[in-house]
Write a protein that holds these residues in place. Structure first.
Motif, short mmCIF file in Angstrom:
data_model
loop_
_atom_site.label_atom_id
_atom_site.label_comp_id
_atom_site.label_asym_id
_atom_site.label_seq_id
_atom_site.Cartn_x
_atom_site.Cartn_y
_atom_site.Cartn_z
N UNK A 7 0.82 -1.22 0.00
CA UNK A 7 0.00 0.00 0.00
C UNK A 7 0.85 1.26 0.00
N UNK A 8 1.87 1.31 0.87
CA UNK A 8 2.73 2.50 0.96
C UNK A 8 4.18 2.05 1.10
N UNK A 9 5.04 2.55 0.22
CA UNK A 9 6.47 2.26 0.29
C UNK A 9 7.28 3.53 0.48
N UNK A 10 8.50 3.37 0.97
CA UNK A 10 9.35 4.54 1.20
C UNK A 10 10.77 4.10 1.46
N UNK A 11 11.72 4.81 0.89
CA UNK A 11 13.13 4.61 1.18
C UNK A 11 13.80 5.98 1.25
N UNK A 12 14.55 6.20 2.31
CA UNK A 12 15.30 7.43 2.43
C UNK A 12 16.33 7.26 3.54
N UNK A 49 12.86 11.31 8.13
CA UNK A 49 12.66 10.24 9.11
C UNK A 49 11.26 10.29 9.71
N UNK A 50 10.81 11.49 10.01
CA UNK A 50 9.53 11.65 10.69
C UNK A 50 8.36 11.13 9.85
N UNK A 51 8.40 11.37 8.52
CA UNK A 51 7.28 10.94 7.69
C UNK A 51 7.18 9.42 7.67
N UNK A 52 8.31 8.73 7.71
CA UNK A 52 8.28 7.26 7.72
C UNK A 52 7.65 6.75 9.02
N UNK A 53 8.02 7.34 10.14
CA UNK A 53 7.48 6.90 11.43
C UNK A 53 5.97 7.13 11.52
N UNK A 54 5.55 8.31 11.08
CA UNK A 54 4.13 8.66 11.18
C UNK A 54 3.28 7.78 10.27
N UNK A 63 6.02 -0.89 3.37
CA UNK A 63 7.44 -1.24 3.25
C UNK A 63 8.22 0.07 3.31
N UNK A 64 8.41 0.57 4.54
CA UNK A 64 9.03 1.87 4.76
C UNK A 64 10.31 1.69 5.56
N UNK A 65 11.38 2.36 5.12
CA UNK A 65 12.65 2.23 5.84
C UNK A 65 13.52 3.45 5.61
N UNK A 66 14.25 3.86 6.67
CA UNK A 66 15.27 4.90 6.56
C UNK A 66 16.65 4.32 6.87
N UNK A 67 16.75 3.00 6.83
CA UNK A 67 18.02 2.32 7.08
C UNK A 67 18.80 2.24 5.76
#
Length: 432
Positions: free
Chosen positions: A168-173, A188-193, A206-210
């Protein structure tokens, strides 16, 4: 046929990231111009270039990378100091201009550059490049990256082959460093929220800032193809560091206080300075999402006026006050299809944000009509072939540095540091 000289400096990772490579080599696809590429990191006989009459010179983005290392950057500038006396138009393509902006100003004045293709808006240009417009330097705003026509065709086939989007929602940064200001914290904040809000609704994420979860090459596009939506934030910074002092101060404080919050770092290192800059720009990732027909949930911003909230993406307020409304809208697949098709038509299919359009925009500014369309000088073909070979051979140096030299230096560095400290201690003992 006009002669266009592109100077860059690169000896880092191999292979080069596709987005950087596309930006670097976009000019050589123009058949109306003979483009000379010189990698200054490995090709030293640039004095031979003085024999050629160039119609325009470009200092690529890679030229100003690493300017925090003053000694290395000074050697780089000395290599091209001969271009200052050329009468042809000379252009600069800096990025990350919020850091060491004084160095950029010095380069422009020292090399007598005429054009700066910047990512900044008019207000930030005045802040980062004070006095240069009055001295006759011209500024034109561009994007940090564009779309390759060949990549767009490849992505069309990729999306056509795979219909399902299980995420549904993915993110990498990567987390933004504190010396980018409060704007960098949004990554970072947008991934957590979003992670917490989607979990409550049972949405698949599938969201990660690692950094270890980074997708490279085509893997990034396969990731977006699997997502209904990807999250995003404008690139940039809200803190201007003219000479690197703030960056060094922040790094030293964080090293001594690794658990410090942003508020603590701000209070100790740059009180009252954050927000003095609005250096933001749309990212190539946002254009790539349009090309893969992936919906976008973006933190409110300008996005260079290219993407519009409600039409091309779902807008998430910076204080995340409308999170629930955004997540609810993201569960409407029919509305998403309308949105991604509109974004594809207006951003991708229009051709305005493809590299050929960017090249024409740059060359129309740099080259007068006579140089662009006339026959130009016939000499230079032999030298062009020689330098083309040298430029290709420079990539063997890049490969050797990335695969052998840099890893060896990394392993030997602790020993060198220990030896240096021992010598320093021995010297101090003798002095006493």
């Amino acid at each position: 046929m006009a002669n266009l000289l592109v100077l860059y400096w690169y000896r880092a990772d191999y292979p080069m990231r596709a987005t950087i490579r596309s930006h670097l080599y976009c000019f050589r696809r123009s058949r109306r111009h003979r483009t000379w590429y010189v990698n200054l990191a490995f090709c030293s006989p640039v004095s031979w270039l003085r024999r050629i009459r160039f119609d325009a010179v470009i200092l690529h983005t890679l030229f100003s990378d690493g300017r925090a290392d003053a000694a290395t950057y000074e050697r780089r500038v000395r290599q091209v100091e001969w271009i200052r006396d050329l009468s042809c138009p000379k252009a600069f393509f800096p990025q990350d201009e919020y850091g060491w902006s004084n160095t950029l100003c010095d380069t422009i004045r020292r090399l007598r550059l005429h054009w700066v293709f910047t990512l900044a808006g008019p207000e930030d240009v005045a802040r980062m490049y004070p006095g240069l417009e009055a001295e006759g330097v011209r500024f034109r705003r561009v994007l940090p990256g564009y779309l390759e026509p060949g990549l767009v065709r490849k992505l069309e086939r990729l999306v056509a082959r795979h219909g399902e989007r299980p995420v549904d929602i993915g993110y990498r940064s990567r987390p933004g460093p504190f010396y980018h200001g409060r704007h960098g914290l949004l990554k970072t904040r947008v991934a957590d929220v979003l992670q917490e809000g989607a979990r409550r609704r049972g949405m698949r994420t599938d969201l990660s800032t690692d950094p270890r979860d980074t997708f490279l090459g085509m893997a990034w596009f396969h990731f977006m193809r699997r997502c209904k939506y990807v999250a995003g934030v404008e690139g940039g910074a809200s803190l201007l560091d003219r000479d690197g002092t703030l960056t060094q101060r922040v790094r030293a404080f964080v090293a001594a206080h690794p658990e410090a919050s942003f508020e603590e770092v701000e209070r100790e290192c740059f009180p009252g300075l954050d927000g003095g800059l609005t250096y933001v720009a749309i990212s190539p990732r946002h254009l790539e999402a349009c090309a893969t027909r992936t919906g976008q949930i973006l933190v409110e911003g300008q996005y260079n006026g290219i993407l519009r909230p409600g039409e091309h993406y779902l807008e998430l307020k910076k204080d995340f006050s409308n999170l629930e409304a955004v997540l609810s809208a993201a569960q409407d697949d029919v509305a998403r299809e309308r949105m991604v098709n509109r974004a594809y038509d207006e951003v991708v299919r229009s051709g305005r944000f493809l590299y050929p359009h960017f090249v024409e925009e740059v060359l129309s500014a740099l080259l007068p009509a006579a140089a662009a369309e006339g026959p130009g000088p016939r000499h230079g073909w032999t030298m062009w072939i020689v330098f083309s070979i040298l430029e290709k051979l420079s990539w063997l140096g890049v490969m050797a540095n990335a695969w052998f030299v840099a890893p060896a230096k990394k392993k030997l560095r602790p020993g060198w540091e220990a030896l240096r400290r021992a010598r320093t201690s021995a010297g101090a003992g003798k002095a006493r």
